[in-house]
Design an enzyme around this catalytic site. Sequence first.
Site, PDB file in Angstrom:
ATOM      1  N   PRO A  93       0.652  -1.350   0.269  1.00 15.59           N
ATOM      2  CA  PRO A  93       0.147  -0.145   0.037  1.00 15.59           C
ATOM      3  C   PRO A  93       0.955   1.205  -0.076  1.00 15.59           C
ATOM      4  O   PRO A  93       1.808   1.402   0.699  1.00 15.59           O
ATOM      5  CB  PRO A  93      -0.745  -0.181   1.387  1.00 15.59           C
ATOM      6  CG  PRO A  93      -0.985  -1.851   1.645  1.00 15.59           C
ATOM      7  CD  PRO A  93       0.317  -2.232   0.968  1.00 15.59           C
ATOM      8  N   CYS A  94       0.441   2.173  -0.782  1.00 14.89           N
ATOM      9  CA  CYS A  94       1.316   3.375  -1.267  1.00 14.89           C
ATOM     10  C   CYS A  94       0.850   4.587  -0.682  1.00 14.89           C
ATOM     11  O   CYS A  94       1.554   5.560  -1.030  1.00 14.89           O
ATOM     12  CB  CYS A  94       1.554   3.492  -2.720  1.00 14.89           C
ATOM     13  SG  CYS A  94      -0.103   3.601  -3.682  1.00 14.89           S
ATOM     14  N   GLN A  95      -0.221   4.651   0.111  1.00 19.99           N
ATOM     15  CA  GLN A  95      -0.704   5.920   0.403  1.00 19.99           C
ATOM     16  C   GLN A  95       0.478   6.955   0.998  1.00 19.99           C
ATOM     17  O   GLN A  95       0.378   8.174   0.733  1.00 19.99           O
ATOM     18  CB  GLN A  95      -1.704   5.880   1.424  1.00 19.99           C
ATOM     19  CG  GLN A  95      -3.048   5.281   0.857  1.00 19.99           C
ATOM     20  CD  GLN A  95      -3.156   3.819   1.053  1.00 19.99           C
ATOM     21  OE1 GLN A  95      -1.900   3.205   1.112  1.00 19.99           O
ATOM     22  NE2 GLN A  95      -4.390   3.376   1.032  1.00 19.99           N
TER      23      GLN A  95
END
Length: 465
Positions: A93-95
């Site tokens: 996940p890249c948030q």
Amino acid sequence: MNRRYQVVSLFSGAGGMDSGFSLSNAFRTIMANDIISPPASTFVKNFGGKVVFVEDLDRLSLEEEPTYVLGDVSLIDFKKLPIQADVLIGGPPCQDFSIVRGIEEERRGIHVERGKLYAQFVRALAELQPSMFVFENVPGLKSANNGTAYHTIVNDFAHLESVLGFEGDSGKDSSDVNGYYLVFSGIVDSASFGAPQRRRRLIIIGVRNDLLKGTSVKREIRQRVNYKLSGGHLLFSRFPLTPLEVFEGRVLPELQAQYHEVMSEYSELVGLDTERAKKWKKLVWDRLSFDIVRDYMDANSISLTSPEEIEKAFEEHERLLRTLAYYGRRIEDLQFPDGSNNILKESKNVLQRLQMIPPGENHEFVQGTPWEVSGRGISLIYRRLHPLKPSYTVVAYGGGGTWGYHYKRNRGKLTNRERARLQTFPDDFQFHGNQYEMRAQIGEAVPTVLALAIADTVQEVLGLL
């Protein structure tokens, strides 16, 4: 047929990356993982197999069909699994890495737990020791924490033996763990591989060090991979596929009537007395010839190097439309058992606002009018697709005005199936969940055509080892 390489997929979501690897026919996913249930159901619906909760992994047996492990990746003990992986793929996940978040304090990267999920990918790499890996993430990862996050991650890939400390109860000594030589680390645009969408991703590909036999082999592999993933051998980088083509299922020269009808609907906006509308009239509307090929070239700033070039480009477009089984299948004529092509309801005010926004424009077009809305400086708010230009990036989440909007004046939100075509999911890919869960699965995925290009590249490298 040559052997099918075995893939372990982490942070798999609905399986966008896996879809491209599957389409190549050289790979099969034997295990996937994520922590959310609806994408897991989508995955097994399309790839077969079963969902197993992470707590039940002790009873896992390797079968012909893939196993989707549902739960926290940190609870998976990869070294105890009956798995021999050729390739590890995934994108944590890249948030907290994404440049969309804005100021540096809002994208803390490796300093927060979500950012540290990359460490689980590194751990899987060390314990599974596949021949190759593919790591994908947002471009913002390269600049997060002033570049510290990126340099930490690539250093971990290269020096696995010094990262996790395999002495003790792990059953491995650090001498048993090989690091990886990075044959590619760069930002690629999905549009260069045929996605009708500008979607840039950071791709890192590594080969296990002990499989490389010398400097000349490393150089050859790096050159081949960089050539393949530059997209320079394809015409899409200069002649992008368009939303009009993937929605209508035809190439542009066959869509003149449809294009003329779409653009003519906006003629009454020419008289709007706002600064943005006046600028649009001068720079866009007055330049239109209403000839689809001429306007396509102008919209994408294309200059021909030879008369045959445009014909070859549209032949490339048609080949891809046929590969994805879009050709001859107009999306508005189709129904899908997962409900993904259902048109969502809009309020009367939203529809009236959108009536005043032409293709390629957003909420700023109606500033100073009764339809004005606060967009907080975000360009995707109420932004319409342009029929002849690649879409802006399809997003997974967001409130009012962020869904994505059709280029036709009488249409509002894109359907999820239209968004899936912008992501180049094949039409036979079926989603599980409600409309918002489908939206998230589609928006978080790697476009199938980019994943296919990566898979073909990985297959070529594996053939050289």
